[in-house]
Design an enzyme around this catalytic site. Structure first.
Site: not given
Lengths: 411, 414
Positions: B165, B298, B309, B330, B335, B394
């Site tokens: 990502c 994010h 975050e 997003k 995403h 990830f």
């Protein structure tokens, strides 16, 4: 003068042995890692040879709790990194873990896991897939697992660009170190044999065939009729020379330059013009600040795919028109390991330290008039600079320049 | 040696909320979400059915005449459309021959040609026919960069990053370093990601997906919506751009990359890796935290990402955390995984160029663990000079990019 980038440790999991101690003697003896594939069943009448890794015991290098969560590729990469760390004598602790990075190149990643996941998805439906598999289907799994295994929080990237993924990852690591973005980087790459990879390469008619002619890897040879797939992982410990020296470690060699280029190519094939490869090699020489004539040995990308071998022969002839470096082509012994640049970089580092070269396995009738290294050759000249050439289908080129340690340097 | 600075002189994007950056900026200003039913494959058997899909995508109409599209996946074509837009935007169409030789391309990838490969794979598993394996030329992420370079005749550095990502952001950071280090004057950099069954089922299996439109930073957030798209930037050495009179959207001030080294799919609860990435981007730029106006978060809307975050931002920015604006776009784009960092780089630069902060859609009920200014009320018109864009992935792969309005004297403070 800036601090040169040194290779201070090497770890390797290869068809010619696991760990440097078993790899080096077999490489320099000209042993061949290609044999009938036994990891899994191959299709009837299809290619049956491969350069597979045998006897790899991840538990010898990795903690059981972490090894259990890794796919085979991640295990190989992490084990190679552990060997590289031990070799470099680089302690990892709370004080430096945020400054130790990882750059890994892979062509196919953990395709065996992705295939298992996909099989359930298509056979049994999306609600039956196994979430445990998900992290290992992603190309950055080896780099992520390695970071967890070592507890290192420095820069961490995965290059996923076909057969030059590892060369790119190594060049990238050197650039990161020069910019001060890390104090040391574990860099290299790996790929594994899988029914998936065998099938895809066979469908593209890229493999040396099992049902016609002589099956095998014959780089730069008239008999070349396709590649033989290989597998394995190699990781280098890269760090500024001054840091290695401060620990009292004498590095294998320096990484002196990297050159990258692109050229148009068919979607599944090798470029037809040598221009891209020539550009990459010339850019690497320029980055290292040396002339082509100063290069003592070229490690070629040739794998027995006739179009690649011809292309590379033209490119080498053009760049080295005024000199005659020794030429090695290790894919005759190691197969096309896809992210083979890491294993070949390890071999180059050994060659420059030990002043030995690996004979080209599978070569009897050369297609080019190069000073190929043959079995039983005495070393003809001191090896000071080596160029490692990387070429990928689709038209991507990376060349790396390695420099032997000078007398007294790094003491 | 004089420090080489890198500016963005062109941008292009294709995503669920906009085809082209002119269209996209409208969606960002108006808070128009592109999330809706997925139609690129049948979702009947899946737990969820929504996504940020690029609807009515007609590359044949969007690309110049005569551009061959053979063997290109949906992913490749989205990137191709974005690249042509970016080059046109930069005033580099047709691409001058003198530039082609040294200009390169760096792409952050994800599933690449997986959507097309899935069809082949399904038939192969059935074991009946011998399907054409041609789509497998686009397996992995490299095909996108290969096609872009071949179509545009680029002979500079070319590569592809896959840090899940954060791929798109990692690619931009790397391309920026190539220009800074003098390996190129102009680079194309960005990311591309298609919706596909493997990814869709994987995120569903991990229970990371909200069946309804996602609600970043909201107390009732249930997870993310997957999306697709591409974004490409033209990165150019500042002097080169100025000499040819290019419009400059902003400067790439810095990049920071780190790893959580904690868990493959769960973020470090302390946000350690996120803090490292953000602080490295600031240090790379020589910018102090107080100079940052806006953070494009994010903000995936998963239960774990958003509070962690938030905590990381508060730890790093201290009292300034409550003064700066934070939003997750997003909820507008979905995403887009490998493309997200690049699409959000476009958002960051549009914010600087058009002087506004895009909102966080559907942020309704505050969560005590998410207590920053998430721009819930709608787009906010204001001067925006420095934007931080976060991408976490990830594998614990974190990348933060710092963008700034281009100023002759720069923004260096420390």
């Amino acid at each position: 003068m800036s601090d040169p980038i040194a290779i201070s440790g090497i770890g390797i999991v290869s068809p010619l042995g696991i760990s440097l101690a078993s790899f080096a003697p077999r490489l320099f003896a000209g042993d061949c890692g290609i044999a009938p594939l036994t990891l899994f069943a191959t299709g009837e009448g299809g290619p049956r040879l491969a350069a597979q890794v045998d006897g790899f015991r991840p538990q010898d290098y990795l903690r059981p709790a972490t090894a259990r969560r890794m796919d085979r590729l991640s295990q190989m990469v992490a084990a190679a990194a552990r060997m590289a760390q031990d070799d470099a004598g680089l302690p990892i602790d709370a004080g430096n873990r945020d400054h130790i990075g990882v750059t890994v190149g892979t062509c196919f990643g953990g395709t065996d896991v992705a295939a298992t996941f996909g099989k359930v998805l298509f056979d049994e439906g999306p609600r039956r897939v196994n979430p445990i598999l998900v992290p290992n289907t992603v190309m950055n799994a080896p780099a992520g697992h390695l970071a967890i295994e070592f507890g290192v929080r420095g820069v961490n990237t995965t290059v996923n660009h076909r057969e030059v993924a590892a060369e790119t990852a190594i060049g990238h690591a050197a650039a990161l170190l020069r910019r001060g973005r890390a104090a040391a980087i574990f860099s290299g790459g790996g790929d594994i044999l899988s029914p998936f990879a065998m099938t895809v390469f066979a469908r593209f008619a890229a493999l040396s065939p099992g049902d016609a002619g002589e099956e095998g890897a014959f780089p730069f040879d008239r008999r070349a009729n396709g590649l033989v797939l290989g597998e394995g992982a190699a990781i280098l410990c890269l760090e500024p020379l001054s840091r290695a020296r401060a620990r009292g470690v004498r590095p294998y060699c320096l990484l002196a330059g990297c050159g990258m280029a692109s050229a148009p190519a068919p979607a599944t094939g090798w470029p037809t013009s040598p221009e891209g490869s020539v550009l990459a090699m010339q850019r690497a020489l320029a980055a290292a600040g040396i002339e082509a004539a100063q290069v003592d040995v070229v490690c070629a990308s040739a794998n027995g795919a006739p179009a690649l071998d011809r292309l590379e022969a033209l490119a080498i002839a053009q760049v080295f028109a005024g000199s005659r470096p020794r030429v090695v082509a290790e894919k005759g012994a190691l197969g096309e390991g896809l992210s083979s640049g890491a294993t070949r970089a390890a071999a180059m580092a050994l060659s420059l330290r030990d002043q030995r070269l690996a004979p080209v396995v599978g070569l009897s009738q050369p297609i080019a008039d190069f000073d190929f290294v043959r079995k039983g050759d005495a070393e003809k000249r001191p090896l000071r600079y080596g160029l490692l050439n990387g070429i990928a289908a689709g038209g991507t080129f990376v060349a790396l320049i390695f420099k032997a340690m000078e007398e007294g340097e790094g003491q | 040696m004089e420090r080489r600075r890198v500016v963005v002189s062109g941008m292009g994007t294709v995503n669920a909320a906009g085809c082209g950056s002119v269209d996209f900026v409208q969606s960002l200003r108006q808070g128009r979400s592109g999330i809706g039913p997925v139609s690129v494959f049948d979702t009947a058997l899946y737990r969820t059915h929504l996504g940020g899909e690029v609807r009515d995508f007609r590359p044949g109409e969007l690309l110049p005449r005569g551009i061959p599209r053979r063997h290109m996946s949906r992913c490749d074509l989205m990137a191709m459309v974005a690249a042509f837009e970016a080059l046109g935007d930069a005033g580099l169409r047709p691409l001058p021959q003198a530039l082609q030789k040294a200009m390169g391309v760096v792409i952050g990838g994800g599933a690449g040609g997986m959507l097309e490969c899935e069809e082949v794979y399904r038939r192969w598993l059935e074991g009946k026919a011998r399907p054409s394996f041609a789509p497998f030329a686009s397996f992995g992420c490299a095909a996108t960069a290969d096609h872009l370079a071949a179509t545009l005749g680029l002979m500079g550095p070319k590569t592809t990053f896959m840090t899940a990502c954060s791929s798109g952001a990692t690619a931009i950071g790397y391309a920026c370093d190539l220009v800074r280090d003098g390996f190129a004057e102009v680079m194309l950099a960005g990311g591309a990601e298609p919706l596909c069954r493997i990814t869709y089922s994987a995120f569903n299996a991990l229970q990371a997906v909200d069946a309804a439109p996602c609600r970043p930073f909201d107390k009732n957030r249930q997870g993310l919506n997957l999306g697709e798209g591409a974004a490409i930037l033209v990165l150019e050495e500042a002097g080169h751009a100025l000499r040819r009179g290019a419009v400059i959207y902003g400067e790439v001030l810095g990049c920071g990359v780190s790893c959580d080294a904690h868990h493959m799919t769960a973020p470090d609860p302390e946000g350690g890796g996120a803090i490292l990435a953000m602080s490295r981007a600031l240090a790379d730029a020589g910018v102090s935290p107080q100079q940052v106006d806006y953070i494009n978060a994010h903000g995936t809307a998963t239960p774990t990402n958003d509070p962690i975050e938030t905590k990381a931002i508060k730890t790093l920015f201290g009292p300034h955390a409550v003064r700066l604006a934070v939003s997750s776009t997003k909820a507008i784009t979905g995403h887009t995984l490998g493309a997200a960092g690049a699409i959000e780089a476009v958002v960051s630069l549009l914010a600087i160029h058009h002087r506004f902060i895009p909102p966080t859609l559907r942020h309704e009920e505050p969560d005590p663990q998410c207590d920053l200014d998430y721009v819930s009320e709608g787009a906010r018109d204001r001067e925006v000079d420095i934007v931080l864009s976060n991408s976490f992935a990830f594998g614990g792969n974190n990348t933060a990019l710092l963008f700034g309005r281009y100023r002759e004297g720069g923004h260096r403070d420390v």
